[in-house]
Design a protein around this motif. Structure first.
Motif, PDB file in Angstrom:
ATOM      1  N   ALA A 225      51.724  49.485  37.255  1.00 12.81           N
ATOM      2  CA  ALA A 225      51.788  48.828  35.949  1.00 12.81           C
ATOM      3  C   ALA A 225      50.418  48.494  35.387  1.00 12.81           C
ATOM      4  O   ALA A 225      50.171  48.644  34.182  1.00 12.81           O
ATOM      5  N   GLU A 226      49.509  48.037  36.256  1.00 10.30           N
ATOM      6  CA  GLU A 226      48.274  47.426  35.796  1.00 10.30           C
ATOM      7  C   GLU A 226      47.020  48.257  36.018  1.00 10.30           C
ATOM      8  O   GLU A 226      46.041  48.095  35.288  1.00 10.30           O
ATOM      9  N   ASP A 227      47.015  49.132  37.047  1.00  6.18           N
ATOM     10  CA  ASP A 227      45.729  49.718  37.442  1.00  6.18           C
ATOM     11  C   ASP A 227      45.950  50.929  38.341  1.00  6.18           C
ATOM     12  O   ASP A 227      45.737  50.861  39.550  1.00  6.18           O
ATOM     13  N   GLN A 228      46.352  52.044  37.748  1.00  4.55           N
ATOM     14  CA  GLN A 228      46.706  53.207  38.553  1.00  4.55           C
ATOM     15  C   GLN A 228      45.505  53.859  39.239  1.00  4.55           C
ATOM     16  O   GLN A 228      45.684  54.668  40.152  1.00  4.55           O
ATOM     17  N   ASN A 229      44.301  53.536  38.813  1.00  6.08           N
ATOM     18  CA  ASN A 229      43.098  54.062  39.466  1.00  6.08           C
ATOM     19  C   ASN A 229      42.483  53.059  40.448  1.00  6.08           C
ATOM     20  O   ASN A 229      41.319  53.190  40.827  1.00  6.08           O
ATOM     21  N   PHE A 230      43.275  52.082  40.870  1.00  9.03           N
ATOM     22  CA  PHE A 230      42.762  51.001  41.716  1.00  9.03           C
ATOM     23  C   PHE A 230      42.048  51.509  42.958  1.00  9.03           C
ATOM     24  O   PHE A 230      40.989  50.987  43.337  1.00  9.03           O
ATOM     25  N   ALA A 231      42.589  52.529  43.601  1.00 13.06           N
ATOM     26  CA  ALA A 231      41.986  53.030  44.844  1.00 13.06           C
ATOM     27  C   ALA A 231      40.660  53.725  44.602  1.00 13.06           C
ATOM     28  O   ALA A 231      39.828  53.802  45.510  1.00 13.06           O
TER      29      ALA A 231
ATOM     30  N   THR B 212      41.117  45.834  35.144  1.00 13.32           N
ATOM     31  CA  THR B 212      41.600  46.304  36.437  1.00 13.32           C
ATOM     32  C   THR B 212      42.166  45.133  37.235  1.00 13.32           C
ATOM     33  O   THR B 212      41.986  43.957  36.883  1.00 13.32           O
ATOM     34  N   ILE B 213      42.833  45.446  38.336  1.00 13.49           N
ATOM     35  CA  ILE B 213      43.316  44.394  39.234  1.00 13.49           C
ATOM     36  C   ILE B 213      42.144  43.588  39.767  1.00 13.49           C
ATOM     37  O   ILE B 213      42.243  42.362  39.942  1.00 13.49           O
ATOM     38  N   SER B 214      41.021  44.239  40.008  1.00 14.28           N
ATOM     39  CA  SER B 214      39.832  43.519  40.487  1.00 14.28           C
ATOM     40  C   SER B 214      39.357  42.514  39.451  1.00 14.28           C
ATOM     41  O   SER B 214      39.019  41.367  39.783  1.00 14.28           O
ATOM     42  N   GLN B 215      39.304  42.926  38.191  1.00 10.54           N
ATOM     43  CA  GLN B 215      38.884  42.020  37.126  1.00 10.54           C
ATOM     44  C   GLN B 215      39.865  40.870  36.967  1.00 10.54           C
ATOM     45  O   GLN B 215      39.462  39.714  36.772  1.00 10.54           O
ATOM     46  N   GLN B 216      41.153  41.165  37.029  1.00  7.54           N
ATOM     47  CA  GLN B 216      42.153  40.115  36.882  1.00  7.54           C
ATOM     48  C   GLN B 216      42.092  39.132  38.048  1.00  7.54           C
ATOM     49  O   GLN B 216      42.289  37.917  37.865  1.00  7.54           O
ATOM     50  N   THR B 217      41.822  39.633  39.235  1.00  6.90           N
ATOM     51  CA  THR B 217      41.672  38.750  40.393  1.00  6.90           C
ATOM     52  C   THR B 217      40.481  37.830  40.205  1.00  6.90           C
ATOM     53  O   THR B 217      40.569  36.624  40.467  1.00  6.90           O
ATOM     54  N   ALA B 218      39.369  38.380  39.753  1.00  2.00           N
ATOM     55  CA  ALA B 218      38.175  37.567  39.503  1.00  2.00           C
ATOM     56  C   ALA B 218      38.457  36.481  38.483  1.00  2.00           C
ATOM     57  O   ALA B 218      38.101  35.317  38.679  1.00  2.00           O
ATOM     58  N   LYS B 219      39.117  36.843  37.389  1.00  6.18           N
ATOM     59  CA  LYS B 219      39.420  35.865  36.338  1.00  6.18           C
ATOM     60  C   LYS B 219      40.382  34.792  36.837  1.00  6.18           C
ATOM     61  O   LYS B 219      40.134  33.595  36.667  1.00  6.18           O
ATOM     62  N   ASN B 220      41.493  35.210  37.446  1.00  9.07           N
ATOM     63  CA  ASN B 220      42.510  34.244  37.858  1.00  9.07           C
ATOM     64  C   ASN B 220      42.019  33.309  38.952  1.00  9.07           C
ATOM     65  O   ASN B 220      42.359  32.122  38.960  1.00  9.07           O
ATOM     66  N   LEU B 221      41.247  33.848  39.880  1.00  4.54           N
ATOM     67  CA  LEU B 221      40.830  33.048  41.033  1.00  4.54           C
ATOM     68  C   LEU B 221      39.681  32.103  40.702  1.00  4.54           C
ATOM     69  O   LEU B 221      39.702  30.931  41.094  1.00  4.54           O
ATOM     70  N   PHE B 222      38.688  32.590  39.955  1.00  5.52           N
ATOM     71  CA  PHE B 222      37.458  31.831  39.783  1.00  5.52           C
ATOM     72  C   PHE B 222      37.253  31.251  38.376  1.00  5.52           C
ATOM     73  O   PHE B 222      36.463  30.316  38.224  1.00  5.52           O
ATOM     74  N   LEU B 223      37.926  31.792  37.367  1.00  4.49           N
ATOM     75  CA  LEU B 223      37.542  31.494  35.988  1.00  4.49           C
ATOM     76  C   LEU B 223      38.703  30.943  35.177  1.00  4.49           C
ATOM     77  O   LEU B 223      39.529  30.208  35.701  1.00  4.49           O
TER      78      LEU B 223
END
Length: 224
Positions: free
Chosen positions: A68-74, A102-113
């Motif tokens: 759904a969010e980031d098909q190029n995640f790998a 990306t999932i990485s960007q969303q993780t950074a935002k949700n966790l730290f920001l």
């Protein structure tokens, strides 16, 4: 005063290193939502969150959020340049706005920001994204994302979402239920995975097709 930016950089690096091995009890977005409820007089608000390791979450949910969010995640290293270009071209046509986080960007935002569109927040998001991609394996990024993503108002993480919407543990989610949870991610306070409307149903079907196209649960092996 040159020591101030050095101290700030060192602090953020230490944050990310610690959270590679320590499971965060909450995220900044969770804390801000709780403060919003306290200050806004939402006396009946309850925040639901319970950590689950990746091996205790249904693989179908992990694959569904990637589909759904980031098909190029790998493949990408935090920023999907192809998706950014597609989003730029789509937005230039002016019919609607499409993001490319990306999932990485969303993780950074949700966790730290925090949520928002300021250049300061986006700059910090980019910095934290670089750090977690450098210092965490992909499986850890996915694990943290699945535990801090919002799946409904006050519902954070796969376990809370599975219990709230389907009355079961995250490990027991079916492929259809996983797709419905992934389908609400763009607007989790607007859509409901337990009682999906036409949009969520259509999106969930699209997610299931995409999950099969990227290889289904075998896709997770490419992250290890």
């Amino acid at each position: 005063m040159l020591w101030l930016p050095v101290l700030a950089i060192g602090f953020t690096v230490l944050q990310v290193l610690v959270l590679r091995v320590v499971d965060p009890p909450f995220s900044t977005v969770m804390a801000l939502r709780q403060i919003e409820a306290w200050t806004g007089g939402e006396d009946d608000f309850v925040l639901y969150h319970q950590w689950r390791d990746l091996d205790r979450i249904a693989p179908s949910l992990a694959v569904s959020v990637i589909a759904a969010e980031d098909q190029n995640f790998a493949r990408h290293r935090g920023f999907d340049l192809e998706a950014i270009e597609r989003a730029r071209a789509h937005n230039a046509r002016g019919r609607s706005t499409r993001g490319a986080s990306t999932i990485s960007q969303q993780t950074a935002k949700n966790l730290f920001l925090w949520s928002g569109r300021s250049w300061v927040r986006k700059g910090l998001e980019a910095w934290y994204t670089v750090l977690i991609e450098l210092l965490w394996p992909k499986t850890r990024i996915l694990e943290v994302y699945l535990n801090v993503a919002e799946f409904g108002d006050g519902i954070y993480g796969a376990q809370a979402a599975a219990r709230a919407h389907f009355g079961k543990d995250a490990a027991q989610l079916s492929r259809a239920q996983s797709a419905r949870l992934a389908a609400v991610l763009p607007s989790p306070r607007r859509y409901n995975a337990a009682h999906p409307g036409p949009y969520v149903q259509r999106r969930a079907q699209w997610i299931e097709r995409n999950a099969r196209q990227i290889g289904g649960e075998a896709y997770l092996d490419t992250l290890r």
